[in-house]
Design a protein around this motif. Structure first.
Motif, PDB file in Angstrom:
ATOM      1  N   CYS A  36      -0.324  13.158 -25.713  1.00 23.89           N
ATOM      2  CA  CYS A  36       0.181  12.735 -24.404  1.00 23.89           C
ATOM      3  C   CYS A  36       1.663  12.412 -24.499  1.00 23.89           C
ATOM      4  CB  CYS A  36      -0.563  11.485 -23.918  1.00 23.89           C
ATOM      5  SG  CYS A  36      -2.274  11.778 -23.460  1.00 23.89           S
ATOM      6  N   ARG A  38       4.641   9.898 -23.751  1.00 23.10           N
ATOM      7  CA  ARG A  38       4.836   8.463 -23.602  1.00 23.10           C
ATOM      8  C   ARG A  38       6.332   8.186 -23.546  1.00 23.10           C
ATOM      9  NH1 ARG A  38       0.143   8.568 -22.329  1.00 23.10           N
ATOM     10  NH2 ARG A  38      -1.574   7.670 -23.475  1.00 23.10           N
ATOM     11  N   GLU A  40       9.160   5.741 -24.422  1.00 24.66           N
ATOM     12  CA  GLU A  40       9.449   4.606 -25.301  1.00 24.66           C
ATOM     13  C   GLU A  40      10.963   4.441 -25.392  1.00 24.66           C
ATOM     14  OE1 GLU A  40       7.511   5.106 -29.080  1.00 24.66           O
ATOM     15  OE2 GLU A  40       5.518   5.204 -28.167  1.00 24.66           O
ATOM     16  N   TRP A  44      11.303  10.194 -23.678  1.00 20.95           N
ATOM     17  CA  TRP A  44       9.972  10.785 -23.614  1.00 20.95           C
ATOM     18  C   TRP A  44       9.610  11.401 -24.958  1.00 20.95           C
ATOM     19  CZ3 TRP A  44       6.520   9.796 -20.080  1.00 20.95           C
ATOM     20  CH2 TRP A  44       6.949   9.350 -18.834  1.00 20.95           C
ATOM     21  N   LYS A  47       2.954  11.867 -28.251  1.00 23.31           N
ATOM     22  CA  LYS A  47       2.237  10.997 -29.185  1.00 23.31           C
ATOM     23  C   LYS A  47       0.780  11.441 -29.300  1.00 23.31           C
ATOM     24  CE  LYS A  47       5.188   7.548 -29.935  1.00 23.31           C
ATOM     25  NZ  LYS A  47       5.489   7.060 -31.249  1.00 23.31           N
ATOM     26  N   SER A 146      -0.762  12.107 -18.287  1.00 22.89           N
ATOM     27  CA  SER A 146       0.279  12.323 -19.292  1.00 22.89           C
ATOM     28  C   SER A 146      -0.099  13.321 -20.386  1.00 22.89           C
ATOM     29  CB  SER A 146       0.665  10.987 -19.928  1.00 22.89           C
ATOM     30  OG  SER A 146      -0.464  10.428 -20.590  1.00 22.89           O
ATOM     31  N   PHE A 175       0.171   4.738 -17.986  1.00 20.72           N
ATOM     32  CA  PHE A 175       0.460   5.847 -18.892  1.00 20.72           C
ATOM     33  C   PHE A 175       0.738   7.158 -18.155  1.00 20.72           C
ATOM     34  CE2 PHE A 175      -2.012   3.174 -21.962  1.00 20.72           C
ATOM     35  CZ  PHE A 175      -0.925   2.861 -22.762  1.00 20.72           C
TER      36      PHE A 175
END
Length: 185
Positions: A36, A38, A40, A44, A47, A146, A175
């Motif tokens: 997916c 993510r 952080e 982007w 993960k 996601s 998410f």
């Protein structure tokens, strides 16, 4: 049945009465998710996030209630049928939001597992675009799953990260990727 001819797939707008549990009897929501997207620290990343996404009976009841509400409040619910069975659907809510962005909410788009890759998703998205444009929207807003595969679908269509995030969507599905699609005028 990927590769089937689009001519065998029938599309139609759904009424409140047509949206019931039996409508989904041949619909397969199942999705094996491995990776997916993510966000952080503002970046982007892909993960590992393995899980199986499927709908429980309670999820179907919630979906039915939401889709019926969409119709009753003037929104758009449109289905794809193969052999008389529902194999895909899209919904767009009726209320514009986002000020100058003039968004309409594409609240759902799903294709049955056995029909993914057959062009149904693209056809449903096109119908949603036309409906939203005809109602004065400038963009579709999408709070999207996601999963890498889901995001690839949206990217292929030309969706990008939303310029403005809808707070309720972010709170309900933290998410999800918040996307937008600029409607051709």
């Amino acid at each position: 049945m990927p590769g089937c001819k689009d001519g065998m797939i029938k599309y139609r707008q759904l009424s409140e009465d047509a949206i019931c549990r039996e409508l989904f009897s041949a619909f397969i929501r199942h999705q094996n998710v491995t990776k997916c997207w993510r966000k952080e620290n503002g970046e982007w990343l892909i993960k590992d996030a393995p899980f199986v996404d499927d709908w429980s009976e309670e999820d179907y009841q919630t979906l039915i209630s939401c889709l019926q509400h969409t119709v009753v409040t003037g929104g758009f619910v449109y289905g794809a049928f193969y052999g008389g069975a529902l194999k895909g659907f899209v919904s767009v809510e009726s209320g514009l939001f986002g000020g100058v962005h003039k968004y309409l909410d594409l609240s759902s788009i799903h294709v049955s597992e056995d029909m993914r890759g057959s062009g149904i998703g693209k056809a449903l998205f096109s119908a949603a675009v036309k409906w939203a444009r005809d109602r004065g929207a400038a963009k579709l807003y999408i709070s999207a799953h996601s999963a890498v595969e889901s995001q690839a679908f949206y990217k292929t269509l030309g969706c990008v990260e939303a310029r403005m995030y809808h707070k309720k969507h972010v709170e309900e599905e933290p998410f999800d990727c918040q996307l937008e699609f600029v409607l051709p005028q």
